[in-house]
Design a protein around this motif. Structure first.
Motif, PDB file in Angstrom:
ATOM      1  N   LEU A 166       0.833  -1.149  -0.403  1.00  0.00           N
ATOM      2  CA  LEU A 166       0.075  -0.160   0.068  1.00  0.00           C
ATOM      3  C   LEU A 166       0.927   1.220   0.142  1.00  0.00           C
ATOM      4  O   LEU A 166       2.527   1.119   0.884  1.00  0.00           O
ATOM      5  N   PRO A 167       0.228   2.535  -0.836  1.00  0.00           N
ATOM      6  CA  PRO A 167       0.999   3.616  -0.745  1.00  0.00           C
ATOM      7  C   PRO A 167       1.602   4.099   0.920  1.00  0.00           C
ATOM      8  O   PRO A 167       0.696   3.342   2.022  1.00  0.00           O
ATOM      9  N   TYR A 168       2.876   4.137   0.970  1.00  0.00           N
ATOM     10  CA  TYR A 168       3.145   5.552   2.093  1.00  0.00           C
ATOM     11  C   TYR A 168       3.642   6.506   1.750  1.00  0.00           C
ATOM     12  O   TYR A 168       3.543   6.611   0.920  1.00  0.00           O
ATOM     13  N   GLY A 169       3.927   7.573   3.023  1.00  0.00           N
ATOM     14  CA  GLY A 169       4.667   8.436   2.799  1.00  0.00           C
ATOM     15  C   GLY A 169       6.316   8.631   3.015  1.00  0.00           C
ATOM     16  O   GLY A 169       7.073   7.253   2.046  1.00  0.00           O
ATOM     17  N   PRO A 170       6.214  10.065   2.298  1.00  0.00           N
ATOM     18  CA  PRO A 170       7.582   9.777   1.935  1.00  0.00           C
ATOM     19  C   PRO A 170       8.908   9.373   2.786  1.00  0.00           C
ATOM     20  O   PRO A 170       9.359   9.244   4.175  1.00  0.00           O
ATOM     21  N   GLU A 171       9.416   8.424   2.417  1.00  0.00           N
ATOM     22  CA  GLU A 171      11.045   8.074   2.788  1.00  0.00           C
ATOM     23  C   GLU A 171      11.961   9.366   3.732  1.00  0.00           C
ATOM     24  O   GLU A 171      12.430  10.000   3.062  1.00  0.00           O
TER      25      GLU A 171
ATOM     26  N   ALA B 265      10.698   9.415   9.098  1.00  0.00           N
ATOM     27  CA  ALA B 265      10.629  10.302   8.117  1.00  0.00           C
ATOM     28  C   ALA B 265       9.914  11.964   8.666  1.00  0.00           C
ATOM     29  O   ALA B 265      10.094  12.814   9.335  1.00  0.00           O
ATOM     30  N   ALA B 266       9.170  11.265   9.044  1.00  0.00           N
ATOM     31  CA  ALA B 266       8.026  12.295  10.360  1.00  0.00           C
ATOM     32  C   ALA B 266       8.810  12.850  11.587  1.00  0.00           C
ATOM     33  O   ALA B 266       8.345  14.045  11.672  1.00  0.00           O
ATOM     34  N   ILE B 267       9.305  11.636  12.513  1.00  0.00           N
ATOM     35  CA  ILE B 267       9.828  12.481  13.464  1.00  0.00           C
ATOM     36  C   ILE B 267      11.234  13.498  12.842  1.00  0.00           C
ATOM     37  O   ILE B 267      11.986  14.894  13.842  1.00  0.00           O
ATOM     38  N   ALA B 268      11.640  12.936  11.836  1.00  0.00           N
ATOM     39  CA  ALA B 268      13.019  14.382  11.358  1.00  0.00           C
ATOM     40  C   ALA B 268      12.573  15.332  11.188  1.00  0.00           C
ATOM     41  O   ALA B 268      12.850  16.289  11.638  1.00  0.00           O
ATOM     42  N   ALA B 269      10.908  15.262  10.154  1.00  0.00           N
ATOM     43  CA  ALA B 269      10.378  16.433  10.361  1.00  0.00           C
ATOM     44  C   ALA B 269       9.673  17.397  11.773  1.00  0.00           C
ATOM     45  O   ALA B 269      10.381  18.431  11.476  1.00  0.00           O
ATOM     46  N   LEU B 270       9.540  16.022  12.879  1.00  0.00           N
ATOM     47  CA  LEU B 270       9.290  17.147  13.905  1.00  0.00           C
ATOM     48  C   LEU B 270      10.944  17.878  14.534  1.00  0.00           C
ATOM     49  O   LEU B 270      10.515  19.270  15.445  1.00  0.00           O
TER      50      LEU B 270
END
Length: 215
Positions: free
Chosen positions: A89-94, A136-141
């Motif tokens: 299934l689709p996932y967010g950016p790596e 990737a999400a934690i890196a953005a935070l």
């Protein structure tokens, strides 16, 4: 049932059903004459899955075919079939390998999984796509200076653990392994908007209690 009845019951046009048959997203029907085939409940169930993937989940046809292949592969055990189907299934950016926040995020995500005792994901030889999306999400935070330490994320992980139990309880209500894999994929696609909308509604209620007329 004939093709017209399958179309009526599924809400999918006959032209689209024929396209799905050509793309091997549906198994062929049982041939009854040179120009006619008969279809069963398994075709109706598969159409619901394909519609959930392509029309709601915006999954490309090639990816949907991977999922269908995993669903049909009864040589694999249930865990492998579920994992293969959901990973397609689709996932967010790596994570961006050049982002210095990624190393911090990867350590944070690993510590979070250790504190949750999620050993299956930690001990995999390949990195799960969901783990990469978490990094990737934690890196953005981290990059933007928002709270993202393991202590902040633990409450979310514990809620996710409870949701996983609810998901698998629901999936196990289906009778056959193939039906369970189909349900896992369809419910992953269909329930994620439900979770997002419920979270936003809950936040609106809590905001009103704290800051609005409900306070």
């Amino acid at each position: 049932m004939r093709l017209a009845e399958l179309s009526e019951r599924s809400g999918v046009s006959t032209a689209t059903i024929k396209y799905y048959l050509r793309e091997q997203l549906l198994p062929p029907g049982r041939r009854i004459t040179a120009t006619r085939s008969e279809y069963g409940e398994e075709h109706l169930r598969r159409l619901r899955l394909v519609r959930a993937l392509i029309q709601i989940g915006r999954v490309p046809v090639s990816t949907a075919r991977e999922v269908v292949t995993a669903v049909e592969d009864d040589a694999r055990d249930q865990l492998t079939r579920l994992g293969t189907a959901v990973e397609a299934l689709p996932y967010g950016p790596e994570p961006d390998a050049h982002d210095p926040s990624v190393d911090v995020a990867r350590r944070t995500a690993t510590e979070l999984l250790e504190r949750m005792d999620w050993r299956f994901s930690l001990e995999r030889t390949d990195s799960p796509r969901a783990f990469d999306m978490l990094v990737a999400a934690i890196a953005a935070l981290h990059r933007l200076g928002y709270a993202c330490e393991p202590a902040h994320l633990l409450r979310y992980a514990r809620q996710a653990s409870e949701l996983a139990v609810a998901d698998l309880d629901l999936i196990e209500e289906y009778g056959t392994p193939a039906e369970r894999v189909e349900a896992a994929v369809a419910l992953t696609v269909l329930y994620e908007p439900v979770l997002l909308s419920l979270r936003r509604l809950a936040e609106a209620e809590e905001s009103n209690k704290r800051f609005g007329t409900g306070s």
